[in-house]
Design an enzyme around this catalytic site. Structure first.
Site, mmCIF file in Angstrom:
data_model
loop_
_atom_site.group_PDB
_atom_site.id
_atom_site.type_symbol
_atom_site.label_atom_id
_atom_site.label_comp_id
_atom_site.label_asym_id
_atom_site.label_seq_id
_atom_site.Cartn_x
_atom_site.Cartn_y
_atom_site.Cartn_z
ATOM 1 N N PRO A 2 0.793 -1.377 0.010
ATOM 2 C CA PRO A 2 -0.102 0.002 -0.107
ATOM 3 C C PRO A 2 0.771 1.269 -0.053
ATOM 4 C CG PRO A 2 -0.801 -1.759 1.641
ATOM 5 C CD PRO A 2 0.630 -2.169 1.105
ATOM 6 N N GLU A 3 0.732 1.953 -0.817
ATOM 7 C CA GLU A 3 1.277 3.301 -1.079
ATOM 8 C C GLU A 3 0.444 4.461 -0.337
ATOM 9 O OE1 GLU A 3 2.995 3.849 -4.873
ATOM 10 O OE2 GLU A 3 3.173 1.742 -5.222
ATOM 11 N N LYS A 59 3.454 6.084 4.448
ATOM 12 C CA LYS A 59 2.941 4.959 4.236
ATOM 13 C C LYS A 59 2.340 4.483 5.743
ATOM 14 C CE LYS A 59 5.521 3.603 0.278
ATOM 15 N NZ LYS A 59 6.493 2.632 -0.462
ATOM 16 N N ARG A 263 13.128 -2.937 -8.331
ATOM 17 C CA ARG A 263 11.551 -2.977 -8.580
ATOM 18 C C ARG A 263 11.507 -3.181 -10.002
ATOM 19 N NH1 ARG A 263 9.170 -0.896 -4.036
ATOM 20 N NH2 ARG A 263 7.371 -2.215 -4.827
#
EC number: 3.2.2.23
Length: 273
Positions: A2-3, A59, A263
């Site tokens: 979750p960002e 976050k 990433r």
């Protein structure tokens, strides 16, 4: 993971249900999910206390309780906090259950990376996890000029810089890819090579994708749900993230997927330079 938009959506949906509700009992099903105090001390400290407010920092969620206590919650990869109006049997990966004066909060995390940390409220912003965070991108104090000042000494790829939470708080893989696409900037560009004009495109692009993500209740692929157990819709609006090998929605060129800063990164080699 979750960002910012997902965590903000969780904050808003939890706020509808738990403010001024009292913690009547806490069930810690996996001790590794809680930090700050030993399991029994953790439970004893918060039992009987009301939730006074919920804030977000990057976050992280910050829950202010009575008597000078706070929770710091970080979902990490697969964490979820879901409110149930009625008592529910915990799922296999539900590690903490907060039984309230009305309803329950279930903290569930398949991969066991998420944490609930108990701290004294006056000490929470000094916790290492929060103290090192950069500015909030949607707050008034952040601007194109401030972004440029922070990027100037960074000798790394702009995508990697945006993922660095000390630069700006809350941006992760999804919204970094989307912001760079909107700004027309290739993710491999060195952060300190961006011109003033490019930074003035990147700053509003960051703000826009985050605001649109919040308006859509976040991005859901696998695990993410808000506190009501509902999925987000921003995945329907993604231009590049997760679309490697597909045609660009703007120019039709094939989107390229690379590995950057550990990433997966997707971009359009025609639209982004």
């Amino acid at each position: 993971m979750p960002e910012l938009p997902e965590v903000e959506t969780i904050r808003r949906s939890l706020s509808q249900h738990i403010l001024e509700r009292r913690i009547e009992e806490i069930l810690i099903r996996w001790p590794g999910a809680v930090e700050g105090y030993e399991e029994k001390t953790f439970a004893d400290a918060v039992r009987g206390l009301k939730f006074q407010s919920i804030e977000r920092r990057g976050k992280y969620l910050l829950f202010t309780l009575e008597e000078g206590w706070s929770f710091i919650a970080h979902m990490r990869m697969t964490g979820r906090m879901v409110y149930h109006a009625q008592s529910q049997e915990p799922e296999k990966h539900t590690h903490v259950v907060l039984k309230l004066s009305s309803g329950e909060i279930h903290f569930t995390d398949t991969r066991k990376f998420g944490r609930l940390q108990l701290v004294r409220t006056e000490e929470r912003l000094q916790q290492p996890s929060l103290a090192r965070l950069g500015p909030e991108p949607l707050e008034e104090g952040f601007s194109a000029a401030e972004l440029g000042r922070r990027l100037a000494p960074r000798k790394l790829a702009i995508k990697a810089a945006l993922l660095d939470q000390t630069l700006v708080a809350g941006i992760g893989n999804i919204y970094a890819d989307e912001a760079l696409f909107r700004a027309g900037i290739a993710p491999e560009r060195c952060a300190n090579s961006l011109t003033k004009e490019e930074i003035e495109k990147l700053y509003p692009a960051i703000c826009q994708v985050l605001e649109e993500g919040i308006a859509a209740n976040g991005t859901s692929f696998r695990d993410y749900q808000d506190a009501n157990g509902e999925r987000g819709d921003f995945q329907k609006e993604l231009k590049v993230y997760g679309r490697g090998g597909e045609p660009c929605k703007e120019c039709g060129h094939t989107l390229v997927r690379i590995r950057l800063a550990g990433r997966s990164t997707v971009f359009c080699p025609c639209c982004q330079v």
